[in-house]
Motif scaffolding. Structure first.
Motif: not given
Length: 275
Positions: A157-158, A130, A126, A122-123, A154
């Motif tokens: 949603e970012s 970004k 994301v 996930t990190d 994921k």
């Protein structure tokens, strides 16, 4: 969405209906290999009017052995990739391996690639999202095509909807990979382009000597099948001399054989989109 919807700056021939080509050497070994390969692929992409993204990893983090080649230095390699983009006016893609690399690599390339073995992190997703760059998420060998919707969520949603998905097969026992072509239309249900990696899907990982094997003689077979079932693009690694490549030489396509493959795949694509 297909290649026409991939509005990456510098991506030509998006309206031809042809498949997207993501191609290049596995890793940045030196400037000479990168430019020899980029020049050959660029000329072929012009000849066959293929939307083309140049690919090479600035560093290889997933190595079986500690003495395997990992790179020439991150910034040096990224600068070489940026010089390919500037010289040929084509987009460039590279892998990232941890969240901190996303912002660094995004300063040099147009597309960030999430390696298959990290597609659930996930990190990572994301951080890549970004940057605002296009993101190519490679499907893990351990996942079904339908599971990739969670990786897509994921990213979205970012705040980023610039997404491509790439299949590279599924593990078949410990030492082989097979391709389930149902995953192409299944992943296309997300609404994003789906690419078929026709070289890594022929890897024979986890060999006892610590170096992955491969079946490069089957590259054309996998490529033809992928185009036939409607893949939006083809991902492949190619090298002037795979036998002496510093990474993944066992499953890379010899650069001199690339034109014959692309000519056939472009002809199949033309037939498929006529239906």
């Amino acid at each position: 969405m297909n290649a026409a919807g991939i509005n990456i700056p510098g991506l030509k021939f998006r309206e031809t209906g042809n498949f997207l080509l993501i191609a290049g050497p596995c890793v940045v070994e030196n400037k000479d290999v990168i430019f020899r390969t980029a020049d050959a692929i660029y000329l072929l992409s012009e000849k066959y009017q293929l939307p083309f993204i140049f690919k090479s990893s600035y560093r290889k983090a997933n190595r079986s052995r500690s003495d395997s080649f990992t790179g020439i230095g991150d910034i040096k390699a990224l600068e070489i990739l940026a010089s390919v983009r500037d010289h040929y006016k084509v987009p460039v893609i590279t892998d990232i391996h941890n969240p901190d690399e996303a912002a660094i690599a995004s300063g040099y390339v147009d597309v960030l690639q999430i390696p298959a073995f990290l597609c659930r992190q996930t990190d990572m997703l994301v951080a890549a999202a970004k940057t605002g760059k296009w993101i190519n998420i490679k499907k893990g060998q351990f996942l079904s095509g339908s599971s990739m919707r969670f990786a897509v969520e994921k990213i979205r949603e970012s705040g980023n909807s610039k997404i491509m998905l790439t299949d590279r097969g599924n593990m078949f026992g410990y030492h082989d990979i097979v391709v389930d072509f149902r995953n192409i239309p299944i992943m296309q249900e997300t609404g994003f382009p789906v690419i078929m990696d026709i070289t890594h899907s022929l890897q024979q990982p986890n060999q006892e000597r610590g170096i992955s094997g491969g079946n490069p003689e089957m590259i054309e077979t996998i490529g033809k099948a992928a185009i036939s079932v409607g893949a939006d693009g083809i991902f492949l690694e190619t090298h002037p001399d795979p036998a002496n490549a510093k990474s993944d030489g066992a499953n890379m396509l010899k650069l001199s054989e690339l034109e014959g493959l692309l000519k056939k795949l472009a002809a199949i694509r033309k037939t498929i989109i006529s239906f």
